[in-house]
Scaffold this motif. Sequence first.
Motif, PDB file in Angstrom:
ATOM      1  N   THR A 156      54.891  48.748 101.753  1.00  0.00           N
ATOM      2  CA  THR A 156      54.120  47.936 100.806  1.00  0.00           C
ATOM      3  C   THR A 156      52.741  47.618 101.366  1.00  0.00           C
ATOM      4  N   LEU A 157      52.694  47.285 102.646  1.00  0.00           N
ATOM      5  CA  LEU A 157      51.405  46.996 103.278  1.00  0.00           C
ATOM      6  C   LEU A 157      50.498  48.223 103.284  1.00  0.00           C
ATOM      7  N   GLU A 158      51.079  49.376 103.503  1.00  0.00           N
ATOM      8  CA  GLU A 158      50.277  50.598 103.495  1.00  0.00           C
ATOM      9  C   GLU A 158      49.773  50.912 102.089  1.00  0.00           C
ATOM     10  N   ARG A 159      50.576  50.622 101.063  1.00  0.00           N
ATOM     11  CA  ARG A 159      50.122  50.828  99.689  1.00  0.00           C
ATOM     12  C   ARG A 159      49.001  49.851  99.334  1.00  0.00           C
ATOM     13  N   ALA A 160      49.033  48.670  99.948  1.00  0.00           N
ATOM     14  CA  ALA A 160      47.997  47.667  99.667  1.00  0.00           C
ATOM     15  C   ALA A 160      46.710  47.937 100.424  1.00  0.00           C
ATOM     16  N   PHE A 161      46.811  48.321 101.704  1.00  0.00           N
ATOM     17  CA  PHE A 161      45.645  48.344 102.584  1.00  0.00           C
ATOM     18  C   PHE A 161      45.342  49.695 103.216  1.00  0.00           C
ATOM     19  N   GLY A 162      46.248  50.666 103.092  1.00  0.00           N
ATOM     20  CA  GLY A 162      46.103  51.929 103.807  1.00  0.00           C
ATOM     21  C   GLY A 162      45.008  52.831 103.257  1.00  0.00           C
ATOM     22  N   PRO A 163      44.871  54.029 103.839  1.00  0.00           N
ATOM     23  CA  PRO A 163      43.774  54.952 103.484  1.00  0.00           C
ATOM     24  C   PRO A 163      43.717  55.335 102.014  1.00  0.00           C
TER      25      PRO A 163
ATOM     26  N   HIS B 273      29.353  46.494  98.331  1.00  0.00           N
ATOM     27  CA  HIS B 273      29.340  46.216  99.762  1.00  0.00           C
ATOM     28  C   HIS B 273      30.777  46.132 100.266  1.00  0.00           C
ATOM     29  N   THR B 274      30.939  46.159 101.583  1.00  0.00           N
ATOM     30  CA  THR B 274      32.214  45.837 102.217  1.00  0.00           C
ATOM     31  C   THR B 274      32.033  44.548 102.997  1.00  0.00           C
ATOM     32  N   ASP B 275      33.071  43.735 103.036  1.00  0.00           N
ATOM     33  CA  ASP B 275      32.988  42.468 103.762  1.00  0.00           C
ATOM     34  C   ASP B 275      33.024  42.717 105.265  1.00  0.00           C
ATOM     35  N   LEU B 276      32.456  41.783 105.996  1.00  0.00           N
ATOM     36  CA  LEU B 276      32.324  41.923 107.444  1.00  0.00           C
ATOM     37  C   LEU B 276      33.609  41.599 108.193  1.00  0.00           C
TER      38      LEU B 276
ATOM     39  N   GLN C 248      35.629  44.885 107.369  1.00  0.00           N
ATOM     40  CA  GLN C 248      35.326  45.848 108.421  1.00  0.00           C
ATOM     41  C   GLN C 248      35.970  45.490 109.754  1.00  0.00           C
ATOM     42  N   ALA C 249      36.078  44.208 110.067  1.00  0.00           N
ATOM     43  CA  ALA C 249      36.739  43.821 111.315  1.00  0.00           C
ATOM     44  C   ALA C 249      38.213  44.221 111.291  1.00  0.00           C
ATOM     45  N   LEU C 250      38.862  44.073 110.138  1.00  0.00           N
ATOM     46  CA  LEU C 250      40.264  44.471 110.016  1.00  0.00           C
ATOM     47  C   LEU C 250      40.406  45.974 110.219  1.00  0.00           C
ATOM     48  N   GLU C 251      39.510  46.751 109.637  1.00  0.00           N
ATOM     49  CA  GLU C 251      39.572  48.203 109.807  1.00  0.00           C
ATOM     50  C   GLU C 251      39.466  48.584 111.284  1.00  0.00           C
ATOM     51  N   LEU C 252      38.568  47.905 112.008  1.00  0.00           N
ATOM     52  CA  LEU C 252      38.411  48.209 113.432  1.00  0.00           C
ATOM     53  C   LEU C 252      39.619  47.759 114.241  1.00  0.00           C
ATOM     54  N   ILE C 253      40.106  46.554 113.953  1.00  0.00           N
ATOM     55  CA  ILE C 253      41.241  46.021 114.713  1.00  0.00           C
ATOM     56  C   ILE C 253      42.482  46.886 114.516  1.00  0.00           C
ATOM     57  N   THR C 254      42.670  47.424 113.305  1.00  0.00           N
ATOM     58  CA  THR C 254      43.838  48.274 113.039  1.00  0.00           C
ATOM     59  C   THR C 254      43.525  49.754 113.284  1.00  0.00           C
ATOM     60  N   ARG C 255      42.380  50.030 113.919  1.00  0.00           N
ATOM     61  CA  ARG C 255      41.985  51.394 114.307  1.00  0.00           C
ATOM     62  C   ARG C 255      42.009  52.361 113.133  1.00  0.00           C
TER      63      ARG C 255
ATOM     64  N   PHE D 243      44.173  50.447 108.288  1.00  0.00           N
ATOM     65  CA  PHE D 243      43.795  49.727 107.084  1.00  0.00           C
ATOM     66  C   PHE D 243      42.287  49.872 106.907  1.00  0.00           C
ATOM     67  N   LYS D 244      41.840  50.110 105.678  1.00  0.00           N
ATOM     68  CA  LYS D 244      40.447  50.426 105.420  1.00  0.00           C
ATOM     69  C   LYS D 244      39.728  49.277 104.724  1.00  0.00           C
ATOM     70  N   ALA D 245      38.481  49.020 105.142  1.00  0.00           N
ATOM     71  CA  ALA D 245      37.644  48.052 104.431  1.00  0.00           C
ATOM     72  C   ALA D 245      37.358  48.565 103.024  1.00  0.00           C
ATOM     73  N   VAL D 246      37.324  47.656 102.054  1.00  0.00           N
ATOM     74  CA  VAL D 246      37.201  48.066 100.665  1.00  0.00           C
ATOM     75  C   VAL D 246      35.793  47.788 100.117  1.00  0.00           C
ATOM     76  N   PRO D 247      35.093  48.817  99.634  1.00  0.00           N
ATOM     77  CA  PRO D 247      33.818  48.579  98.937  1.00  0.00           C
ATOM     78  C   PRO D 247      34.089  47.945  97.567  1.00  0.00           C
ATOM     79  N   HIS D 248      33.302  46.953  97.206  1.00  0.00           N
ATOM     80  CA  HIS D 248      33.511  46.266  95.934  1.00  0.00           C
ATOM     81  C   HIS D 248      32.193  45.712  95.418  1.00  0.00           C
TER      82      HIS D 248
END
Length: 364
Positions: free
Chosen positions: A30-37, A228-231, A301-308, A311-316
């Motif tokens: 479920t988490l991957e469907r929400a936040f994954g690539p 933009h994507t959030d920081l 973007q910090a989440l994307e980096l922390i999870t290597r 999980f991807k930052a979302v443009p909105h």
Amino acid sequence: MGSVASEDDASTAVSVSLSELKNDTVSLETLERAFGPASLGIIIVRDLPPGYPELRHKLLSYSSYLANLPEDTLASVEKPETSYSVGWSCGKETLANGRYDTLKGSYYAQPVHDAELERKARELYPKCSEMTSPNVWPSEETLPGFEQLFENLCHIIMDTAALVARSCDRYGVAKLEDYQPGTLENVVRTSVSTKARLLHYFPPPPLRPEDERPDSAMATDDDWCATHTDLGALTGLTSQMFVDEEAHPPFAKPDESGKLPPLPELHSHPDPKTGLWIKDRSGRTTQIHIPRDCLAFQTGQALELITRGKFKAVPHFVRGTTADKGGKIARNTLAVFTQPNLWEMVDDRRDFATLAQAILGGTV
């Protein structure tokens, strides 16, 4: 559920209950469907505490009251030395085309309070006043109860964000080598860099002939807030509130309780495409509808980096409307950007201050 409407088809944003988060029963799939690539990068949380809808309605009403205060009153709660990142801000932010953004007003505050960590941030990063300057608030006489409402709603959002972060940590431990348990939850619960932004999108100005655009262009129009994507890590979002400020002018006096009465909320906007849109991994734009009794959390973007990159930052972006479709309708919402402390590492070579400097510019 958190329904979405897209250019190509209708789909549904991933939705979980607060109890599932508390009980750690949200699956990794479920988490991957929400936040994954391949995801939209957003999750809807339902079944919130019973007092949440009323608190949301009250604070988002105050957003209209605040934005319509006299100019000299608003100027008294501006902090230019923070690049207008604390207190009131309107018309100070430059858009991509070089124009100043006068279509929305913002009220910024940092809802996490820890004197020792705040002192550490100021000492280590003396030039980063955007994230280390104390909050400023209008007087009780001007906006009675505003500070308390603001902080109460922020704490509900942060408490919920911490549970979402805890689930993300479970995913990190399971999927990433040497991932430290509690990494994201610690960010959400303890960081004094977390920033809340109460937003008021002003009713659209009258449409001029040169502004007219074909409807085919409107679905990608980001004139209320550019793409933009959030920081930060997770951004907590309330549902949007639409107020007809012509029918209900936001200039009321306090009621018998000493508070300003909540403003009537429109069921929806006359232009159905007005509001929050996400640009997914394929470049398709997808409109997001957050139910009034729910919260949404999207990835930064910090989440994307922390999870290597798992999980991807979302443009909105936020799509506005024109006066012929929108009348005198304003849009209010609250966003809470959970961000690591300035000294916390987001990857193997950068702390959050360095990331912020690289993305936002300026001196840190």
